[in-house]
Design a protein around this motif. Sequence first.
Motif, PDB file in Angstrom:
ATOM      1  N   ARG A   9       3.433  15.419  -0.021  1.00 13.69           N
ATOM      2  CA  ARG A   9       1.993  15.112  -0.042  1.00 13.69           C
ATOM      3  C   ARG A   9       1.329  15.681  -1.280  1.00 13.69           C
ATOM      4  N   GLN A  44       5.709   9.188   5.722  1.00 18.41           N
ATOM      5  CA  GLN A  44       4.660   9.919   6.433  1.00 18.41           C
ATOM      6  C   GLN A  44       3.641  10.497   5.445  1.00 18.41           C
ATOM      7  N   ASP A 102      -0.330   9.787   5.471  1.00 16.01           N
ATOM      8  CA  ASP A 102      -1.323  10.860   5.524  1.00 16.01           C
ATOM      9  C   ASP A 102      -2.366  10.717   4.425  1.00 16.01           C
TER      10      ASP A 102
END
Length: 410
Positions: free
Chosen positions: A238, A267, A271
């Motif tokens: 991320r 994922q 996000d």
Amino acid sequence: MSACDCATGQLQPVDQAIAALLAQAPPLPAVEQVSIHDCAGRVLAEVAHAPRPMPAWDNSAMDGYALRAADLPAEGGWLPLAGRVAAGDTRGQRLRAGHASRIFTGAPLPHGADTVVAQEQARVEGDRVWLEGAPLGNHVRRRGEEFSAGDPLLAAGQRLRPQDVGLLASLGIANVPVYRPLRVALLSSGNELRDPGEELAPGQIYNANYFSLSALLRGWGCEVDDGGVLADELLASRDALSVVAAEWDLIMTSGGVSVGEEDHLKQAVRDLGQLHLWRLAIQPGKPFAFGYVAGTPWLGLPGNPMAALLTAMVVARPFILRAQGREQILPQTVPVAAGFDWPKANRRRQYLRANLRYAEGGLCAVPVTRQGSAMLTGACLAEGLIIVEVNRTLREGETVEFLPFSELLS
């Protein structure tokens, strides 16, 4: 393209996936003026029109002798010499009736002349020349025979090849309007990856994907940033994606988009944005993904080196070319005979690394031996790809589509 339901087992057909990606292509990039010295390989942003005819005047296509065709017998004959015209001569000479003038390739035709006889077909004695007979207009390049003033010559959206650059130069164009290159952040995913030159510990491998994909992207005219290697953890993925999304036009990653417990990229994209596409009916390369990270497009390629390279060439390339203003974005295949049997059908479209061979009746395509999704040697041994469609079997001699690598690398 709506956000995907990645829990389903449905595989997206390749052509549908390409069409869906093209529907998400960003607006045309900004236009910039570059010198004619630097425009090769760039994408032309405006139609190039001819500011003047080509040739701009009648001129000689050969070294020889300019004359009036009516002054020379059909069987040839002698004419007195009068004058000499070289390339670049601006005097505007006039040819005297019944005479011939020495002329050189590219030189403007003297006023009154309408024909040129090549010097190989001439014999000079003193102040006269014997010339073989020649038809009216022989070896004369007429004004505007290549194109007229105002003719469109190069289309907007085409990548400038050497011949295109030469044509622009012949028009006197010093600065060329082109689209700004796409700026791509390229990242690799995997704790096991090391750079060439580093020592490998047990379980580690060299990062082939960064080097093959960056070479591919640069060949398509992109600017490439080395985003580094992503650790196999969600938070690190991320953070890295957030940084490059704020600075670059497109994010491309390899690895981390399959179904393993250490594959966190999907994922991380969810996000930070949206995941729109995952898993294609293609072999090799099923775990291909597309989405947005904080508004920046993201292309997630498989981790296996051949699968990453192939999905980039076949699936990602049209999107990347369109994002750079290119008009011709889909490669052209060649129908050839299959030089092999393929008895087992597959629910995914297969791209077999292959070579062309001459056989009785014409060209045939034969797969190379190394077809694994981790094997780049197969691509290095091959000239292109055989496309075997979903649920198809083949008998030797049947027609297949062959996709040359030359169609995919620029």
